[in-house]
Design a protein around this motif. Sequence first.
Motif, PDB file in Angstrom:
ATOM      1  N   VAL A  16      -6.122  12.103   2.629  1.00  0.00           N
ATOM      2  CA  VAL A  16      -4.830  11.450   2.862  1.00  0.00           C
ATOM      3  C   VAL A  16      -4.427  10.568   1.682  1.00  0.00           C
ATOM      4  CG1 VAL A  16      -4.866  11.482   5.382  1.00  0.00           C
ATOM      5  CG2 VAL A  16      -6.000   9.607   4.172  1.00  0.00           C
ATOM      6  N   VAL A  17      -5.408   9.948   1.038  1.00  0.00           N
ATOM      7  CA  VAL A  17      -5.126   9.090  -0.122  1.00  0.00           C
ATOM      8  C   VAL A  17      -4.737   9.936  -1.330  1.00  0.00           C
ATOM      9  CG1 VAL A  17      -6.055   7.329  -1.673  1.00  0.00           C
ATOM     10  CG2 VAL A  17      -6.755   7.354   0.718  1.00  0.00           C
ATOM     11  N   LEU A  18      -5.498  10.979  -1.585  1.00  0.00           N
ATOM     12  CA  LEU A  18      -5.222  11.854  -2.731  1.00  0.00           C
ATOM     13  C   LEU A  18      -3.874  12.547  -2.587  1.00  0.00           C
ATOM     14  CD1 LEU A  18      -8.785  13.418  -3.157  1.00  0.00           C
ATOM     15  CD2 LEU A  18      -7.741  11.616  -4.545  1.00  0.00           C
ATOM     16  N   ASP A  19      -3.563  13.002  -1.362  1.00  0.00           N
ATOM     17  CA  ASP A  19      -2.272  13.662  -1.124  1.00  0.00           C
ATOM     18  C   ASP A  19      -1.114  12.697  -1.355  1.00  0.00           C
ATOM     19  OD1 ASP A  19      -3.525  16.017  -0.515  1.00  0.00           O
ATOM     20  OD2 ASP A  19      -3.214  15.890   1.664  1.00  0.00           O
ATOM     21  N   ALA A  20      -1.266  11.455  -0.878  1.00  0.00           N
ATOM     22  CA  ALA A  20      -0.198  10.461  -1.043  1.00  0.00           C
ATOM     23  C   ALA A  20       0.012  10.131  -2.518  1.00  0.00           C
ATOM     24  CB  ALA A  20      -0.535   9.196  -0.261  1.00  0.00           C
ATOM     25  N   ALA A  21      -1.086   9.948  -3.243  1.00  0.00           N
ATOM     26  CA  ALA A  21      -1.004   9.586  -4.661  1.00  0.00           C
ATOM     27  C   ALA A  21      -0.335  10.680  -5.489  1.00  0.00           C
ATOM     28  CB  ALA A  21      -2.398   9.296  -5.200  1.00  0.00           C
ATOM     29  N   GLN A  22      -0.548  11.944  -5.089  1.00  0.00           N
ATOM     30  CA  GLN A  22       0.002  13.068  -5.851  1.00  0.00           C
ATOM     31  C   GLN A  22       1.385  13.499  -5.376  1.00  0.00           C
ATOM     32  OE1 GLN A  22      -3.085  16.035  -5.448  1.00  0.00           O
ATOM     33  NE2 GLN A  22      -4.620  14.734  -6.432  1.00  0.00           N
ATOM     34  N   SER A  23       1.873  12.879  -4.313  1.00  0.00           N
ATOM     35  CA  SER A  23       3.167  13.257  -3.752  1.00  0.00           C
ATOM     36  C   SER A  23       4.310  12.958  -4.726  1.00  0.00           C
ATOM     37  CB  SER A  23       3.407  12.498  -2.436  1.00  0.00           C
ATOM     38  OG  SER A  23       4.735  12.687  -1.995  1.00  0.00           O
ATOM     39  N   GLY A  24       5.236  13.890  -4.794  1.00  0.00           N
ATOM     40  CA  GLY A  24       6.406  13.684  -5.654  1.00  0.00           C
ATOM     41  C   GLY A  24       7.626  13.186  -4.897  1.00  0.00           C
ATOM     42  N   GLU A  25       7.434  12.803  -3.636  1.00  0.00           N
ATOM     43  CA  GLU A  25       8.568  12.372  -2.812  1.00  0.00           C
ATOM     44  C   GLU A  25       9.187  11.057  -3.278  1.00  0.00           C
ATOM     45  OE1 GLU A  25       7.940  14.312   1.634  1.00  0.00           O
ATOM     46  OE2 GLU A  25       7.428  12.218   1.319  1.00  0.00           O
ATOM     47  N   ARG A  26       8.366  10.209  -3.911  1.00  0.00           N
ATOM     48  CA  ARG A  26       8.874   8.902  -4.347  1.00  0.00           C
ATOM     49  C   ARG A  26       8.056   8.385  -5.521  1.00  0.00           C
ATOM     50  NH1 ARG A  26       5.309   5.425  -1.424  1.00  0.00           N
ATOM     51  NH2 ARG A  26       4.082   6.718  -0.022  1.00  0.00           N
ATOM     52  N   ASP A  27       8.624   7.402  -6.230  1.00  0.00           N
ATOM     53  CA  ASP A  27       7.977   6.807  -7.391  1.00  0.00           C
ATOM     54  C   ASP A  27       7.526   5.389  -7.072  1.00  0.00           C
ATOM     55  OD1 ASP A  27       8.487   9.071  -9.031  1.00  0.00           O
ATOM     56  OD2 ASP A  27      10.548   8.375  -9.337  1.00  0.00           O
ATOM     57  N   VAL A  28       6.599   4.886  -7.879  1.00  0.00           N
ATOM     58  CA  VAL A  28       6.142   3.499  -7.739  1.00  0.00           C
ATOM     59  C   VAL A  28       7.184   2.596  -8.408  1.00  0.00           C
ATOM     60  CG1 VAL A  28       4.329   1.844  -8.328  1.00  0.00           C
ATOM     61  CG2 VAL A  28       3.725   4.208  -7.749  1.00  0.00           C
TER      62      VAL A  28
ATOM     63  N   VAL B  76       0.846  -1.208   0.000  1.00  0.00           N
ATOM     64  CA  VAL B  76       0.000   0.000   0.000  1.00  0.00           C
ATOM     65  C   VAL B  76       0.877   1.254   0.000  1.00  0.00           C
ATOM     66  CG1 VAL B  76      -1.589   1.349   1.450  1.00  0.00           C
ATOM     67  CG2 VAL B  76      -2.035  -1.074   1.019  1.00  0.00           C
ATOM     68  N   TYR B  77       1.962   1.219   0.749  1.00  0.00           N
ATOM     69  CA  TYR B  77       2.917   2.339   0.781  1.00  0.00           C
ATOM     70  C   TYR B  77       3.581   2.498  -0.587  1.00  0.00           C
ATOM     71  CZ  TYR B  77       7.194   4.913   2.058  1.00  0.00           C
ATOM     72  OH  TYR B  77       8.230   5.812   2.121  1.00  0.00           O
ATOM     73  N   ARG B  78       4.020   1.390  -1.184  1.00  0.00           N
ATOM     74  CA  ARG B  78       4.673   1.444  -2.499  1.00  0.00           C
ATOM     75  C   ARG B  78       3.721   1.983  -3.574  1.00  0.00           C
ATOM     76  NH1 ARG B  78       9.423   1.605  -0.961  1.00  0.00           N
ATOM     77  NH2 ARG B  78      10.431  -0.241  -0.129  1.00  0.00           N
ATOM     78  N   MET B  79       2.434   1.654  -3.434  1.00  0.00           N
ATOM     79  CA  MET B  79       1.453   2.111  -4.425  1.00  0.00           C
ATOM     80  C   MET B  79       1.061   3.574  -4.234  1.00  0.00           C
ATOM     81  SD  MET B  79      -1.111  -1.158  -4.838  1.00  0.00           S
ATOM     82  CE  MET B  79      -0.560  -2.621  -5.749  1.00  0.00           C
ATOM     83  N   LYS B  80       1.613   4.195  -3.185  1.00  0.00           N
ATOM     84  CA  LYS B  80       1.347   5.599  -2.870  1.00  0.00           C
ATOM     85  C   LYS B  80      -0.121   5.844  -2.518  1.00  0.00           C
ATOM     86  CE  LYS B  80       3.492   8.795  -5.255  1.00  0.00           C
ATOM     87  NZ  LYS B  80       4.029   9.584  -6.389  1.00  0.00           N
ATOM     88  N   PHE B  81      -0.693   4.898  -1.757  1.00  0.00           N
ATOM     89  CA  PHE B  81      -2.013   5.103  -1.177  1.00  0.00           C
ATOM     90  C   PHE B  81      -1.892   5.678   0.230  1.00  0.00           C
ATOM     91  CE2 PHE B  81      -3.678   1.262  -3.817  1.00  0.00           C
ATOM     92  CZ  PHE B  81      -3.759   2.060  -4.952  1.00  0.00           C
ATOM     93  N   ALA B  82      -0.672   5.761   0.735  1.00  0.00           N
ATOM     94  CA  ALA B  82      -0.388   6.321   2.061  1.00  0.00           C
ATOM     95  C   ALA B  82       0.975   6.997   2.014  1.00  0.00           C
ATOM     96  CB  ALA B  82      -0.401   5.227   3.123  1.00  0.00           C
TER      97      ALA B  82
END
Length: 205
Positions: A152-164, A100-106
């Motif tokens: 929290v989900v939308l913010d994580a998905a749009q974050s540029g801190e890391r890639d999938v 879930v973390y890798r998928m950028k849902f959190a």
Amino acid sequence: MTKRAESKYKINRRLGVNLWGRAKSPVAKREYGPGQHGQRRKQKPTDFGVQLMAKQKLKGYYGNIGEKQFRKYYEEAVRRKGDTSENLIELLERRLDAVVYRMKFAMTPFGARQFINHGHVTVNGKRVNIPSYLVRDEDVIEVKEKSKQLVVVLDAAQSGERDVPEYIEVDHRQMKGRFLRAPKLSDVPYPVQMEPNLVVEFYSR
């Protein structure tokens, strides 16, 4: 909030690294350890100390996994065929909270664990609220319909801190992804160097 989540940045300072590569980590400002004695001069670590540090980094990265559970992962990694250190990384990356973390849902592994605990995630269409659940190849992980518009989900998905990473595919419009295959150590996008071989040495003493 759990005690483990509250103290996540203390883990960073104690280990002296920005474990999750986050801009808000206090390590960027204070490179010494937490507490009143944190600024004392560091002594050169022993071999045991180096191995212990490697273990603490790996445990901490995956949401500060408890010692008993972490040792079980090691024992399972030994039992499996192949390189024990690679097996250990595979088991940790198969955890549902890691996926879930890798998928950028959190935003963080701690956030992913809480998100799953609260019942926001399904695996192959069935609700799973166990963060340590081990995902299989080709399993489909999806955010429940009612939870897809959570901030929290939308913010994580749009974050540029890391890639999938490449061993996972995800569609952030549908908030749905697939675990394609088990990664090798070299595939995993750790912000800091991980040394699972030293973890194996620690437990095999």
